[in-house]
Write a protein that holds these residues in place. Structure first.
Motif, mmCIF file in Angstrom:
data_model
loop_
_atom_site.group_PDB
_atom_site.id
_atom_site.type_symbol
_atom_site.label_atom_id
_atom_site.label_comp_id
_atom_site.label_asym_id
_atom_site.label_seq_id
_atom_site.Cartn_x
_atom_site.Cartn_y
_atom_site.Cartn_z
ATOM 1 N N ARG A 174 0.759 -1.248 0.187
ATOM 2 C CA ARG A 174 0.282 -0.262 -0.069
ATOM 3 C C ARG A 174 1.050 1.322 -0.261
ATOM 4 O O ARG A 174 0.516 2.044 -0.283
ATOM 5 N N ARG A 176 3.602 1.453 -1.358
ATOM 6 C CA ARG A 176 5.370 1.280 -1.692
ATOM 7 C C ARG A 176 5.299 2.438 -2.594
ATOM 8 O O ARG A 176 6.578 2.960 -2.718
ATOM 9 N N SER A 177 4.569 3.384 -3.200
ATOM 10 C CA SER A 177 4.679 3.852 -4.382
ATOM 11 C C SER A 177 5.210 5.120 -3.519
ATOM 12 O O SER A 177 6.524 5.658 -3.477
ATOM 13 N N LYS A 181 11.038 5.677 -4.192
ATOM 14 C CA LYS A 181 11.637 6.648 -3.641
ATOM 15 C C LYS A 181 12.476 6.460 -3.879
ATOM 16 O O LYS A 181 14.189 7.444 -4.012
#
Lengths: 385, 1046
Positions: A174, A176-177, A181
């Motif tokens: 969830r 992850r985004s 980075k």
């Protein structure tokens, strides 16, 4: 567990590839299945994805054979993913496919490894993520179920530990985004975890369907969701049962509540009587306490009431007690008329003040009008046609 | 000084308006116009002299106007001059026309060419030649035919210049031919006949219209010059003229060929500003004063009866009496100073009365409305659909009867046809109608006049009807002449045909009569039936040609094939019975002192007043089941007051509990005494009687003063009840005064709900908005038909200046100026608070009434300003569509339905419900389907609930059956409630509380949230949310879509 002195710590899962040969052998088989399935879907999605998939597949093979190279390729992968993230839609779908196929290769070993990884940092991260996803706690339960399936399918190797691990993986996905980075090894590992998910789901697609009768509609499937985004085909729409057997939600609940609210006049009367008795007792209690207080020392503080019995509430200025409305109004009217008799312009300063106020009011009105006209002009309120 | 400050906002506004509509005579712009005109002049100069012109240039036109001897030799015009409003600097945008007068040389006419349409023919041929050469030149992008004041025998040329400059408005050059001193004026006297073919035997029929038509051209330039000189250098007069043009343009019923034109306005003003009109307008007046004086003159002056006469000029001088005598045949007279020509020769009686009426309405608007009636006078569109109660459209395309006698007689056939229709309508409707207007704008620009005049019937003819009191207008029987009066009776029978019948009336007379029998709820169709009967009978039109706008929206109110409003009488009877029983109850601790109806159904404003339900009867009455028996029943709120007592508890909760206890007692008592079944929950006590379910509520007077939560400003239950009560009685009174009020409210409510705005605008707020239309109808009269009222409601919603003004609805005239001031102060302080906090203004819609000067009752929390924006935007597009539907030929009913079909793609997500699980599936307007977007969730329908009693349910005793009847069970509301409880502030829910099957969701985005942050994660999240939404509505949700996702 080996860590390098410098640079990024290697994803533990990847290292395990070497150690666990057995699993590595299993992988290609599952992978083949995967590819078949994907190929089918690709037909509908067009050529582009197919190409991407080929590329990722080849990458996966690389991982298979030379584990040392993996981090680099993976880094590339991460970069690519970032790029693609910018453009949603088909491309994203492609990326999912690619990474999933790769995950097949790597991840199952990671499951083994999970138990002995004691990386504090990672734990910290997990905690954070939990916080973030607290709202979705219900989801976690569902995820658990999925993990059950995953266990069944992946050679029944998994124990309690892996399950917990996977749960984390889910959470990580969830977030992850954000993680993507950071290019730390930990993160890479996390991402890989995600892929376990995807993969196991993919494998279990069929069995899950077969079971869905038993387990019911409750399991919301992450992967399905992803697929929906790509192709809103009929079979991927989330199905909800009629809920006739479950009275916690939906129509059944409302009907149940409706009937519960109507137990019959006697019972309702009884309830109110109970309430009123309790209320009365409470009042009585309060009164008694006060009396007791008064009786205790034999004296009580007397508040000075000026004039007659109070008929208006000091705070709100409204009439209290049993005073007839008309009487109050009359009294108020009288009060008003009295003040009027004296007149507000009795003193000279009052007159002057009144005059000044009037001019001020006129000025402010003029200003307001001007402002309003400006606003109206801005809204093109003066164009008649 | 005082009046100046009072009028300040008006003057400021008028200044702004003038800035918008005045033409900027900037040097580049005037140069553009001058260049264009001189280029036109050059092009005309290039036409070779001695060009022989014959009828072959335009044979169709010559044939249709019936002229003989039309050949002439072309000569250059004597002059080409700019005239008209442009030369007076009184052009009102957006129509920028530059009139160019082309003076035709005398030489092309013979002395007797005023006879038999020869002049008109030559005039046209002359223009044809000019047109041909203009087309060859580069000056014109396009040259089109148009007509002079809709008079098709006098066409003009409209040139679309090729030259343009970017910032200037689009200019059209109108080429208007004149024929100064071409003929002897005496020959064109109004009494003379100049069309020989009209002669019947030896009798010479005078041809005043024909003569005026020629006279107009003879003195066009002189008169224009006279008007120009009057306006020259008089800024205020010019500005007032522009204002009058704006005013007239907003009123399509008077800015018309048979009434007013821009030139005519300037003539009237010139009359008032010169000695002829007694210098009523003088130089000391400001713009608005001139406007007012002119308006007052039009509305009230007695001079109209005798006619307006300019003082004669020069050698031509006949006595006033003589001139008046010659102009007798015209309903209004403005005689020029040269020739006894009547400027208003096109004006009809109806047109003139309409003009006076409009002017009078405008004057009262200036006096009564805020800011000098600026919005009402200048900004509100008073078009056909909003003005008239009934609009009838006749499609006369290809109707031979129109031109059966020829196209051009003294008047043109279309004008004669207008008169014919008008007189038929007058005869048919009699005193039912207050005003009937018939207008046929039959010459659209751009038609090809060379080929003849038969193409001029493409546009529909419009009939507008304003009705007198509704009692009169919707009368069922028209009593004609007594049977003994043979002649009259025969006439009557001839007019009505098989509709007339001999009847004997209560007072013993036997008379011819017409009967328009129909059900009560179909009464509004009587006018339609009468007019269709008359028109079809006398004009031999087929029914398809006649479109009466009256019942096109009724589909939205019907239940099955009838309007449920017809159950209202039985409802009121049932209420009376209940009220009586309640007052007679003596086995309760306190007696009931009063019983008040609260529900909209009692005041005829409920969209779906309940039907009597066979199970909601008192004991002992045998139910008669219909085929389909609903399993749900709506209850109707009834408020009761008890006699006073000092024993009430003080706490909020305790009061409510005591009330419940009382109500239960009352319920039990009703049950045992009168056999009324009582269905109760802790908060609601409902009793069944006569097929209806009444929900009882107690108003505790002392609750009004104590216990209200002052901190949160949430009104107590008693306060709300009290406001409902006052609102209800007020609206009930209004409804009694205006029978059309109810239907308009019902349409408005249906519209609001159909666009999923049920939460935004409450029922009471809608009732007040519609009430406003009836209390403050200016610049109209009070609406008398549902469609007109509905259109005005939509326009009010979209056009009212909600941000800056409170809407004060003063139903009984209770509000004194002081009260109004108080309301304004309240409004200002609420807006000030908004400015300081920079939050959205609350309430966005400030609705003040006598019982609620703070606008706390109905619009306190909704609509929010964003909801109001949505409401206004929807209202605007609906209003435009409705006006278009009324005016234009649009025969299919689908387009009418579009008014109530809401676009589903304006939401982030759409939840569709199982139609067969709605409690009242018959109330569903249109089944919603979605073919686009992403299908996220699909749900099965529950078997636990069915809106109809199934045969299986019908077993058991009557009492058991009654228990099965579900009171106020509304799964939609339950669903929305659960949804909002589960996801507070996550999204906004839009739904139709009247029984729609679609729910719209829009995400509530908090401003601080970063935009575009991880779109994907968010989207995934949304899908999850939608899935849980589906779970919450299990058994009810059919599917959920993301309409915007691909």
């Amino acid at each position: 567990m080996v860590t390098r002195g410098d640079g990024l710590p290697k994803p533990s899962g990847l290292k395990k590839i070497k150690k666990k040969d057995k699993l590595a052998e299993i992988v290609p088989e599952t992978y083949k299945n995967e590819v078949k399935e994907e190929n089918k879907k690709n037909k509908s999605l067009g050529r582009k994805r197919g190409v991407r998939e080929m590329r990722s597949r080849s990458k996966a093979t690389v991982v298979d054979q030379h584990d040392i190279e993996v981090p680099e390729t993976y880094m590339n992968e991460v970069k690519e993913e970032k790029k693609k993230n910018k453009s949603l839609g088909q491309k994203r779908g492609v990326r999912e496919m690619g990474s999933r196929s790769k995950a097949t290769v790597v991840v199952q070993h990671d499951i083994e490894d999970a138990a002995d990884s004691k990386n504090n940092e990672r734990k910290l991260l997990r905690k954070k993520k939990r916080k973030r996803d607290r709202m979705n706690t219900s989801e976690i339960g569902k995820v658990d179920e999925q993990h059950d399936y995953a266990e069944d399918a992946s050679d029944k190797q998994n124990d309690e530990h892996t399950q917990g691990k996977k749960k984390d993986g889910k959470l990580r996905k969830r977030g992850r985004s954000t993680e993507k980075k950071k290019k730390s090894g930990i993160d890479q590992g996390n991402v890989l975890h995600d892929k376990v998910e995807d993969d196991s789901k993919e494998e279990n697609g069929k069995s899950r369907k077969a079971r869905s009768g038993k387990k019911g509609h409750l399991s919301s499937k992450k992967k399905e969701k992803l697929l929906e985004k790509r192709e809103p085909a009929q079979n991927e729409i989330h199905e909800i049962s009629s809920g006739d057997e479950d009275s916690s939600k939906g129509m059944k609940k409302w009907i149940t509540e409706y009937h519960q609210n109507r137990p019959g006049l006697e019972i309702l009367q009884q309830r109110i009587d109970d309430f009123m008795t309790a209320y009365g007792e409470q009042q009585e209690q309060a009164r008694k306490e006060q009396e007791a207080l008064a009786a205790e020392g034999g004296w009580t503080v007397v508040v000075h009431h000026k004039g007659r019995k109070k008929t208006t509430d000091a705070e709100s200025g409204i009439a209290v007690g049993s005073v007839a409305q008309a009487a109050v109004l009359e009294k108020e009217a009288k009060k008003k008329s009295k003040t009027k008799d004296i007149g507000v312009d009795f003193y000279r300063f009052q007159k002057r003040e009144a005059q000044r106020n009037e001019i001020m009011a006129l000025q402010s009105k003029f200003e307001q009008d001007k402002k309003r006209i400006q606003q109206l002009r801005a809204a093109r309120r003066f164009r008649p046609f | 000084m005082a009046s100046d400050t009072l009028n300040e906002p008006t003057n400021l506004k008028v200044r702004e308006l003038l800035k918008e509509v005045q033409l900027d005579y900037s040097p580049p712009f005037t140069k553009l116009v001058d260049d264009t005109v001189s280029a036109i002049k050059d092009a005309i100069d290039k036409i070779p002299e001695d060009l022989q012109v014959t009828a072959d240039v335009a044979p169709g036109f010559i044939r249709d106007i019936g002229a003989d001897k039309v050949e002439f030799t072309f000569k250059k015009p004597e002059s080409v001059e700019i005239g008209g409003s442009y030369s007076m600097r009184c052009v009102a945008k957006p129509d920028v026309n530059v009139d160019v007068f082309v003076r035709m040389p005398k030489e092309i006419f013979h002395e007797k060419d005023y006879l038999n349409y020869r002049y008109h023919a030559k005039r046209f041929l002359y223009l044809c030649i000019i047109k041909r050469y203009l087309k060859l030149s580069s000056v014109a992008q396009k040259v089109e035919w148009s007509t002079f004041h809709n008079e098709s025998r006098k066409p003009i040329l409209v040139v679309h210049p090729a030259m343009k400059i970017a910032e200037a408005p689009v200019v059209l050059v109108r080429i208007i031919p004149t024929a100064t001193s071409a003929f002897n004026v005496a020959k064109l006297n109004m009494k003379r006949n100049n069309i020989r073919s009209l002669n019947q035997g030896d009798v010479l029929q005078p041809t005043p219209k024909y003569n005026s038509s020629i006279l107009e051209d003879l003195f066009l330039e002189d008169n224009a010059e006279f008007v120009r000189r009057t306006f020259l250098g008089w800024k205020e007069l010019g500005e007032a003229l522009i204002l009058l043009k704006v005013w007239a343009r907003q009123r399509s019923s008077i800015y018309n060929h048979d009434c007013l034109s821009g030139f005519l306005i300037s003539v009237i003003m010139a009359y008032l500003a010169t000695k002829s009109g007694g210098n009523r307008v003088n130089k000391s007046m400001n713009t608005m004063q001139i406007f007012r004086v002119t308006m007052d003159f039009i509305a009230t002056s007695k001079s109209w009866a005798t006619g307006l006469f300019f003082h004669p000029q020069g050698e031509w001088s006949t006595s006033k009496a003589e001139r008046r005598a010659s102009l007798e045949s015209f309903p209004a007279i403005i005689c020029d100073q040269f020739s006894g020509f009547n400027f208003t020769f096109r004006m009809t009686k109806g047109g003139f009365l309409e003009l006076q009426d409009e002017a009078a309405l405008t004057l009262s608007g200036i006096d009564k409305c805020t800011d000098g009636g600026f919005d009402e006078v200048f900004m509100t569109k008073v078009d056909f659909p909003a003005k008239y109660d009934y609009c009838i459209r006749l499609n006369l395309k290809g109707c031979m009867e129109v031109s059966a006698l020829g196209f051009c007689l003294d008047d043109e056939c279309w004008r004669l046809y207008e008169q014919k229709v008008l007189s038929l309508m007058h005869q048919g409707l009699n005193d039912r109608a207050k005003v009937i207007r018939v207008i046929w704008r039959n010459t659209p620009s751009g038609c090809n006049l060379e080929d003849g005049l038969s193409v001029l019937d493409r546009e529909p003819l419009l009939i507008g009807i304003s009705v007198d009191t509704l009692d009169k207008a919707l009368r069922v029987v028209d009593i004609g002449p007594n049977a003994e009066n043979k002649d009259e009776a025969l006439k009557f029978r001839k007019f009505w045909g098989d509709k007339s019948e001999l009847r004997r009336f209560k007072d013993g007379t036997i008379a011819e009569s017409t009967v328009w029998e129909c059900k009560q709820w179909e009464r509004h169709l009587i006018i339609k039936r009468i007019s269709e009967h008359v028109l079809m009978r006398h004009l031999s039109l087929s029914q398809e040609c006649i479109t009466t706008v009256v019942d096109q929206l009724d589909f939205s109110l019907l239940c099955g094939n009838e309007d449920p409003i017809s159950f209202s009488t039985s409802l009121l009877e049932a209420f009376e019975v209940l009220s009586k029983h309640l007052r007679l109850l003596d086995d309760i601790p306190l007696r009931i002192s009063s019983v008040q109806p609260l529900d909209p159904a009692f005041r005829f404003t409920s969209v779906f007043p309940p039907k009597p339900h066979p199970l909601a009867l008192s004991k002992g009455v045998k139910p008669r089941f219909q085929k389909l028996t609903s399993s749900c029943i709506q209850s109707l709120d009834v408020m009761i007051q008890l006699e006073g007592s000092g024993n009430w508890p003080m706490g909020d909760v305790a009061i409510e509990k005591t009330k419940s206890a009382f109500l239960l007692k009352i319920g039990q008592s009703l049950q045992s005494n009168w056999g009324m079944t009582c269905n109760a929950t802790e908060d609601n006590v409902v009793v069944f009687t006569s097929g209806y379910a009444f929900r009882l509520k107690i108003l505790h007077e002392r609750g009004l003063t104590i216990g209200s939560n002052q901190v949160k400003r949430v009104p107590s239950t008693d306060k709300i009840l009290n406001m409902c009560n006052m609102h209800s009685s007020m609206i009930n009174g209004l409804q009694g005064r205006y029978p059309v009020y109810g239907p308009v409210v019902r349409l408005a409510k249906r519209w609001v709900a159909a666009h999923l705005l049920s939460t935004s605008l409450g029922e009471e707020a809608i009732e007040l908005l519609v009430a406003y239309l009836f209390m403050k109808p200016l610049p109209f009269h009070v609406p008398s038909s549902r469609i007109t009222g509905f259109l005005r409601f939509l326009r009010l919603l979209s056009d009212y200046d909600w941000a800056f003004s409170p809407l004060i609805v003063d139903i009984n005239g209770d509000l004194t100026p002081k009260d109004e001031k108080e309301v304004n102060v309240n409004f200002m302080s609420s807006r000030k608070a908004y400015e300081e906090n920079m939050q959205n203004p609350s309430p966005a819609m400030f609705l003040a009434t006598a019982y609620d000067k703070l606008s706390e009752a109905w619009t306190r929390s909704s609509p929010t300003s964003s909801e109001l924006r949505r409401l206004a935007a929807y209202a605007k597009s609906s209003a435009n569509l409705l006006a278009k539907l009324i005016l234009q030929d649009e025969l299919d009913s689908y387009r009418w339905e579009c008014l109530f079909r809401t676009p589903l793609n304006n939401y982030n997500a759409i939840v569709l419900l199982h139609r067969d699980r709605l409690p009242y599936p018959q109330h569903l307007l249109f089944p919603s389907e979605l073919n686009q977007g992403m299908h996220v969730v699909r749900g099965k329908s529950s078997k636990k609930f069915h809106p109809l009693l199934l045969p299986g349910d019908m077993k058991g005793s009557l009492e058991d059956l009654k228990q099965k009847l579900m009171v106020n069970f509304d799964p939609l509301r339950c669903f929305v409630y659960d949804m909002e409880a589960k996801f507070p502030n996550k999204f906004k829910v839009w739904y139709d509380s009247l029984g729609g099957d679609a729910i719209g969701l829009t995400w509530e985005r908090s401003g601080s949230k970063k935009r575009g942050r991880e779109e994907m994660g968010e989207e995934e999240d949304l899908v999850n949310v939608l899935k849980s939404v589906g779970e919450v509505g299990k058994g009810f949700v059919r599917s959920i879509y993301l309409p915007k996702a691909k």
